[in-house]
Design a protein around this motif. Structure first.
Motif, mmCIF file in Angstrom:
data_model
loop_
_atom_site.group_PDB
_atom_site.id
_atom_site.type_symbol
_atom_site.label_atom_id
_atom_site.label_comp_id
_atom_site.label_asym_id
_atom_site.label_seq_id
_atom_site.Cartn_x
_atom_site.Cartn_y
_atom_site.Cartn_z
ATOM 1 N N ILE A 121 -8.837 5.920 -3.954
ATOM 2 C CA ILE A 121 -8.759 7.291 -3.154
ATOM 3 C C ILE A 121 -8.592 8.733 -4.157
ATOM 4 C CG2 ILE A 121 -6.212 8.927 -3.133
ATOM 5 C CD1 ILE A 121 -5.254 5.722 -1.888
ATOM 6 N N TYR A 138 -4.130 -2.487 -4.802
ATOM 7 C CA TYR A 138 -4.738 -1.917 -6.217
ATOM 8 C C TYR A 138 -6.387 -1.666 -5.111
ATOM 9 C CZ TYR A 138 -7.117 -1.577 -10.410
ATOM 10 O OH TYR A 138 -7.953 -1.060 -11.186
ATOM 11 N N MET A 162 1.254 6.673 -6.617
ATOM 12 C CA MET A 162 0.275 7.833 -7.223
ATOM 13 C C MET A 162 0.657 8.911 -7.076
ATOM 14 S SD MET A 162 -3.103 5.455 -5.307
ATOM 15 C CE MET A 162 -4.504 6.857 -6.170
ATOM 16 N N LYS A 203 1.947 1.818 -3.738
ATOM 17 C CA LYS A 203 1.328 2.070 -4.441
ATOM 18 C C LYS A 203 0.716 3.480 -3.948
ATOM 19 C CE LYS A 203 -2.167 1.085 -7.306
ATOM 20 N NZ LYS A 203 -1.045 0.926 -9.727
ATOM 21 N N LEU A 204 0.776 4.082 -2.847
ATOM 22 C CA LEU A 204 0.846 5.441 -2.675
ATOM 23 C C LEU A 204 1.442 6.213 -3.422
ATOM 24 C CD1 LEU A 204 -1.592 5.330 0.778
ATOM 25 C CD2 LEU A 204 -2.274 5.249 -1.813
ATOM 26 N N SER A 217 -6.879 1.408 -3.668
ATOM 27 C CA SER A 217 -5.510 3.120 -4.548
ATOM 28 C C SER A 217 -7.119 3.376 -5.241
ATOM 29 C CB SER A 217 -4.848 3.012 -5.220
ATOM 30 O OG SER A 217 -5.387 1.701 -6.476
ATOM 31 N N ILE A 276 1.195 -0.952 -0.088
ATOM 32 C CA ILE A 276 -0.530 -0.405 -0.269
ATOM 33 C C ILE A 276 0.664 1.195 0.311
ATOM 34 C CG2 ILE A 276 -1.848 1.535 1.462
ATOM 35 C CD1 ILE A 276 -2.469 -0.898 2.512
#
Ligand code: CAA
Length: 246
Positions: A224, A218, A26, A22-23, A221, A19
């Motif tokens: 968000i 995923y 982004m 992934k963030l 995400s 996580i």
């Protein structure tokens, strides 16, 4: 996409690490809490080797005082928290007739009371700024129950009541509150289940395999971006088809 400050609890674990990454991918600034200094230094090095600059702050989410202090420290380092992912969790699996109050309390404090401890210090700021994302990592076992997990399933099911109430209270403030319910993922937590028990569980998963931490990251995400503003109070099951309840 606007860069935000994200705080992922339990970020050094299997799902938590995915996580965090992934963030960060982004474009968000990412922080996590930790308890074990040595383990975390090694983890931070691994993250740096992979090109990730994650901020790690010491503090136990099961303690209201430590949780508030760690939120304030993250704020002083990165700015106000816009995205909170309540991911930290433990298991103390045993059948209920053998369960002690310690097994029960450790799991409820770390997996459920932590959600209060962490969300309470960030919610007022999110309401003032009129934007926020609060995401709980629950579990398939909070939906269907699990032999040996009365404590864990109670904590994980409790997250849903929290999500759907907080979602109602904060919808007018640009804050969405959602839950992701992972199935069995190939992390240390699941690998600690005795092999023969685990094999029986995998046999019940239609995809025929354990999930990956990235598949849960995923799902997180998804909630968000601004495009997800209409989605609040939802539960997203990500379990390879093992449980398809509504
Ligand atoms: N349904 C029905 N019976 C079951 C059962 C089940 N799901 N699981 C075990 N049993 C039965 C066994 O068949 C056995 O019966 P017999 O005595 O008649 O042979 C009996 O219960 C005892 O089983 P064990 O030998 O496994 O007993 P134990 O006391 O050594 O261990 C346990 C019990 C700790 C619950 C162990 O079975 C276990 O670890 N189970 C897995 C629990 C689990 O899935 N945990 C998830 C961890 S991962 C996680 O939590 C992440 C997530 O969110 C998904």
């Amino acid at each position: 996409m606007t860069a935000r400050v994200a705080l992922v609890t339990g970020g050094t674990g299997g799902i938590g690490s995915a996580i965090c990454k992934k963030l960060a991918d982004m474009g968000h600034k990412v922080a996590t809490n930790y308890r074990n200094e040595e383990k975390t230094q090694a983890w931070l090095q691994q993250m740096r080797d992979q090109g990730y600059d994650i901020t790690a702050v010491k503090g136990d989410v099961s303690s209201p005082e430590e949780a508030e202090a760690l939120v304030r420290e993250v704020e002083s380092k990165l700015g106000p928290v816009d995205i909170l992912v309540n991911n930290a969790g433990i298991t103390r699996d045993t059948t209920f007739h053998r369960m002690t109050s310690q097994h029960w309390n450790e799991v409820i404090n770390t997996n459920l009371n932590s959600v209060f401890n962490m969300t309470r210090p960030v919610i007022e700021g999110m309401r003032e700024r009129k934007w926020g994302r609060v995401i709980q990592i629950s579990s398939i076992n909070g939906q269907k129950g699990q032999y040996g997990q009365a404590n864990y399933a109670a904590a994980k099911a409790g997250m849903h009541g929290f999500t759907i109430s907080l979602a109602q209270e904060n919808a007018k403030f640009g804050i969405t509150v959602n839950t992701v319910s992972p199935g069995y993922i190939g992390t240390d937590m699941v690998m600690a289940v005795p092999e023969e028990v685990r094999n029986k569980i995998v046999a019940q998963i239609p995809t025929g395999r354990l999930g990956s931490p990235e598949e849960i990251a995923y799902a997180v995400s998804f909630f968000i971006p601004d495009e997800a503003s209409w989605i609040t109070g939802a539960n997203l099951s990500a379990n390879g088809g093992q449980y398809m309840g509504w």
